[in-house]
Design an enzyme around this catalytic site. Structure first.
Site, PDB file in Angstrom:
ATOM      1  N   HIS A 139       0.809  -1.223   0.000  1.00 52.51           N
ATOM      2  CA  HIS A 139       0.000   0.000   0.000  1.00 52.51           C
ATOM      3  C   HIS A 139       0.844   1.276   0.000  1.00 52.51           C
ATOM      4  CE1 HIS A 139       0.755   0.943   4.278  1.00 52.51           C
ATOM      5  NE2 HIS A 139       0.909  -0.362   4.381  1.00 52.51           N
ATOM      6  N   HIS A 148      12.686  -1.188 -11.847  1.00 52.77           N
ATOM      7  CA  HIS A 148      12.335  -2.598 -12.025  1.00 52.77           C
ATOM      8  C   HIS A 148      12.240  -3.284 -10.669  1.00 52.77           C
ATOM      9  CE1 HIS A 148      13.752  -6.765 -13.756  1.00 52.77           C
ATOM     10  NE2 HIS A 148      12.540  -6.807 -13.267  1.00 52.77           N
TER      11      HIS A 148
HETATM   12  O1  JB2 Z   1      24.197  -2.696 -25.768  1.00 59.83           O
HETATM   13  C1  JB2 Z   1      23.471  -3.683 -25.720  1.00 59.83           C
HETATM   14  C2  JB2 Z   1      22.150  -3.702 -26.272  1.00 59.83           C
HETATM   15  N1  JB2 Z   1      21.418  -2.780 -26.931  1.00 59.83           N
HETATM   16  C3  JB2 Z   1      20.240  -3.363 -27.191  1.00 59.83           C
HETATM   17  N2  JB2 Z   1      23.882  -4.808 -25.094  1.00 59.83           N
HETATM   18  C4  JB2 Z   1      23.082  -5.912 -24.995  1.00 59.83           C
HETATM   19  N3  JB2 Z   1      23.549  -6.998 -24.369  1.00 59.83           N
HETATM   20  N4  JB2 Z   1      21.829  -5.977 -25.514  1.00 59.83           N
HETATM   21  C5  JB2 Z   1      21.363  -4.859 -26.137  1.00 59.83           C
HETATM   22  N5  JB2 Z   1      20.204  -4.615 -26.741  1.00 59.83           N
HETATM   23  C6  JB2 Z   1      19.043  -5.514 -26.818  1.00 59.83           C
HETATM   24  O2  JB2 Z   1      18.632  -5.818 -25.488  1.00 59.83           O
HETATM   25  C7  JB2 Z   1      19.344  -6.869 -27.423  1.00 59.83           C
HETATM   26  O3  JB2 Z   1      19.321  -6.845 -28.827  1.00 59.83           O
HETATM   27  C8  JB2 Z   1      18.186  -7.693 -26.839  1.00 59.83           C
HETATM   28  O4  JB2 Z   1      16.964  -7.395 -27.460  1.00 59.83           O
HETATM   29  C9  JB2 Z   1      18.077  -7.144 -25.429  1.00 59.83           C
HETATM   30  C10 JB2 Z   1      18.839  -7.989 -24.430  1.00 59.83           C
HETATM   31  O5  JB2 Z   1      18.199  -9.253 -24.334  1.00 59.83           O
HETATM   32  P1  JB2 Z   1      18.550 -10.259 -23.129  1.00 59.83           P
HETATM   33  O6  JB2 Z   1      17.777 -11.500 -23.323  1.00 59.83           O
HETATM   34  O7  JB2 Z   1      20.036 -10.365 -23.014  1.00 59.83           O
HETATM   35  O8  JB2 Z   1      18.086  -9.498 -21.850  1.00 59.83           O
HETATM   36  P2  JB2 Z   1      16.748  -8.711 -21.523  1.00 59.83           P
HETATM   37  O9  JB2 Z   1      17.134  -7.307 -21.314  1.00 59.83           O
HETATM   38  O10 JB2 Z   1      15.675  -8.996 -22.462  1.00 59.83           O
HETATM   39  O11 JB2 Z   1      16.336  -9.388 -20.128  1.00 59.83           O
HETATM   40  C11 JB2 Z   1      17.131  -9.212 -18.951  1.00 59.83           C
HETATM   41  O12 JB2 Z   1      16.376  -8.539 -17.967  1.00 59.83           O
HETATM   42  C12 JB2 Z   1      15.170  -9.228 -17.581  1.00 59.83           C
HETATM   43  C13 JB2 Z   1      14.422  -8.352 -16.615  1.00 59.83           C
HETATM   44  C14 JB2 Z   1      17.549 -10.618 -18.463  1.00 59.83           C
HETATM   45  O13 JB2 Z   1      18.447 -10.467 -17.402  1.00 59.83           O
HETATM   46  C15 JB2 Z   1      16.327 -11.389 -18.016  1.00 59.83           C
HETATM   47  O14 JB2 Z   1      16.730 -12.634 -17.434  1.00 59.83           O
HETATM   48  C16 JB2 Z   1      15.519 -10.582 -16.995  1.00 59.83           C
HETATM   49  N6  JB2 Z   1      14.327 -11.304 -16.619  1.00 59.83           N
END
Ligand code: JB2
Length: 211
Positions: A139, A148
């Site tokens: 609340h 996040h």
């Molecule tokens: O500079 C960059 C970048 N710019 C865009 N570095 C990285 N590593 N990725 C970049 N991107 C985009 O972010 C990638 O093209 C991709 O779409 C996304 C990263 O995807 P990833 O699966 O690595 O993480 P996420 O951000 O979708 O999810 C993270 O955070 C969530 C809250 C993970 O840690 C998950 O496990 C978590 N649940």
């Protein structure tokens, strides 16, 4: 809040977090027109068969009637990408059908509330914040812009979280505690003292880390 109306969205990002956002949106009855990501083989295409419309920033590829949802999890990447997003095109909050959101809670645009999350009475969640799977926002909490609250984290009553902060997986924040902007609470931490802007805390009780 989008919670059932048929509406078209495009996800910004196609990684792990985008998988969660996509199924949350679909469960809420939304249609996903596609996603933007630099990676043509991103998980959203590979695992869920959702169409990649183009790289990040390819706004011309987004259907004019579609609303945008930032679906990248990493906070520093989110902040960078958000700087180029037209705020007028951002979707209202997307809430999983299994989440419980008090009618007196206020959710900003671009917010994503995951499965089994709970947002209690009079809480406020600002634009682009993520209330992830099973998180509890008690609340009168205030979760700031683009912050996040990770899966299983719990914010006690009247907790305040500043902008662009991460409250890590399974952590606990006692009632009335203030967490600053750009702060990180480590996974499993128990936060009993206020956390300064930019600080990283971890442990039980949580203490600042030098990083
Ligand atoms: O500079 C960059 C970048 N710019 C865009 N570095 C990285 N590593 N990725 C970049 N991107 C985009 O972010 C990638 O093209 C991709 O779409 C996304 C990263 O995807 P990833 O699966 O690595 O993480 P996420 O951000 O979708 O999810 C993270 O955070 C969530 C809250 C993970 O840690 C998950 O496990 C978590 N649940």
């Amino acid at each position: 809040m989008i919670d059932g109306a048929e509406e078209l969205v495009v996800l910004i990002g196609g990684g792990g977090h985008a998988l969660v956002v996509a199924e949350t949106a679909q469960a809420a009855g939304l249609r996903i027109a596609g996603f933007l990501d630099d990676d043509p083989n991103a998980p959203l295409a590979r695992r869920l068969g959702i169409e990649r419309l183009g790289p990040l920033g390819a706004w011309a590829s987004v259907p004019s009637e579609a609303r945008l949802v930032l679906a990248i999890g990493n906070l520093s990447i989110r902040s960078r990408v958000l700087a180029g997003v037209d705020a007028e095109r951002v979707a209202p909050a997307i809430v999983h059908t299994s989440a419980v959101v008090s009618p007196s809670a206020v959710l900003g645009k671009g917010v994503c509330v995951g499965p089994a999350a709970v947002i209690q009475t009079c809480a406020r969640v600002d634009d682009h914040a993520i209330i992830n799977t099973g998180a509890i926002v008690e609340h009168e909490c205030h979760v700031g812009f683009n912050s996040h609250v990770a899966p299983g984290a719990v914010l006690g009553g009247r907790t305040r979280v500043g902008n662009c902060s991460l409250v890590g997986l399974g952590s606990r924040v006692l009632p009335e505690i203030a967490i600053g902007a750009r702060a990180i609470v480590g996974a499993g931490a128990v936060v009993i003292h206020h956390v300064s802007d930019g600080a990283t805390v971890a442990g039980c009780p949580a203490r600042p880390l030098r990083v």
